[in-house]
Design an enzyme around this catalytic site. Structure first.
Site: not given
Ligand SMILES: [Zn+2]
Length: 316
Positions: A81, A210-211, A133, A254-255, A179-180
């Protein structure tokens, strides 16, 4: 059964998504593989540069490979990743990964194409899939913070040009996630129309979210009742949005944040309730079981439960 992400996406496109789970330590890897084995579900195990620095690249990869021997029926890919060229070429040389991500999304479009194309050429020589990406997500990813003002959505026209120029196998796109833990502070939600337009331009081309964590308010409340101070307005991707995104080509979700929150909850509650305990294995055992149950719920949400059969027995 170790596969590339391309092999996984060729089958799941438009029908279900496969969780790509960031792992950092042993208990997570046990929980993930145990969940996959018990429910016959394909998974993507992934590592960030931060995770490899923390555990050491060899330690992390060896733990994943050991898990694959301990849980022999699991269908899985090992994905890097947010890689950069140095990590990717090192991994291509040493082996182990079946899929890599080159994240040049912070560069100009032209530079992103150039860097991605170079990685694709080298990885495809070895039969390894490449995720790239396009677009910039806000939020915190390991040691990189992107302010919301500097994030932008992916442009479908650029996606078409980018994929034709680079021949990447899948693409992470910015459609409203961050993200986060603080994903949707603006409350805008997933931009499904962008996915729709990409699908009409590139039918069958796999996209990556993602995220993709949900950031359960129940988990956040339990952490805070056990002494934590996580902001309660933290909000992730809602379940109905995930289910709308899958038919539009989201193949990999994505986790990472959800599993970190789970670890925090288990450990805070454990030490609050058992202040005389000090053995790491005691909360560790609880965490592995909770992690397994959490993954099984995600599999059900993503529609991939039981789908390993499609890879092990393709004629069935
Ligand atoms: Zn990511």
């Amino acid at each position: 059964m170790l596969l590339t992400t391309k092999q996984l996406f060729d089958k799941c496109y438009g029908r279900y998504a496969i969780p790509a789970v960031n792992v950092f330590f042993m208990e997570e890897i046990h929980g993930l593989f145990a969940a996959a084995q018990e429910t016959n579900t394909p998974i993507i195990v992934q590592t960030t540069p931060f995770a490899r620095d923390y555990a050491h690249p060899d330690m992390l990869l060896s733990m994943i490979q050991s898990a694959a021997r301990i849980y022999p029926n699991v269908v899985y890919a090992i994905h890097m990743d947010h890689g950069y060229e140095a990590h990717i070429y090192d991994a291509l040389e040493k082996g182990g990964y079946t899929s890599v991500m080159i994240d040049a999304s912070h560069d100009s479009f032209e530079q992103n194409v150039l860097r991605t194309k170079q990685v694709v050429d080298k990885a495809h020589e070895k039969g390894i899939s490449v995720e790239a990406e396009l677009g910039v997500l806000a939020g915190v990813e390991d040691d990189l913070t992107v302010e919301a003002a500097h994030s932008f959505y992916t442009n479908p026209q650029e996606v078409e040009d980018f994929v034709r120029a680079t021949h990447c196998d899948s693409l992470a796109i910015a459609v409203g996630t961050s993200h986060g833990a603080y994903k949707f502070s603006g409350g805008q939600g997933l931009q499904l129309h962008i996915l729709q337009e990409i699908q009409s331009r590139l039918p069958g081309f796999p996209l990556v979210l993602h995220g993709g964590s949900n950031v359960s308010s129940e988990v956040v409340e339990r952490i805070n009742r056990a002494g934590g101070k996580i902001k309660t307005d933290a909000k992730g991707v809602q379940e109905d949005e995930i289910q709308k995104a899958i038919p539009l080509g989201i193949c990999k979700i994505n986790i990472a944040t959800d599993t970190r929150l789970l670890w925090t909850m288990v450990n805070r509650e454990f030490f609050r309730d058992k202040p005389d305990e000090f053995a790491p294995t005691s909360p560790g055992k609880i965490f592995m079981e909770e992690y397994k149950q959490f993954m099984i719920q995600k599999f059900n949400l993503f529609g991939c439960t039981g789908k390993s059969i499609e890879f092990r027995n393709p004629g069935a």
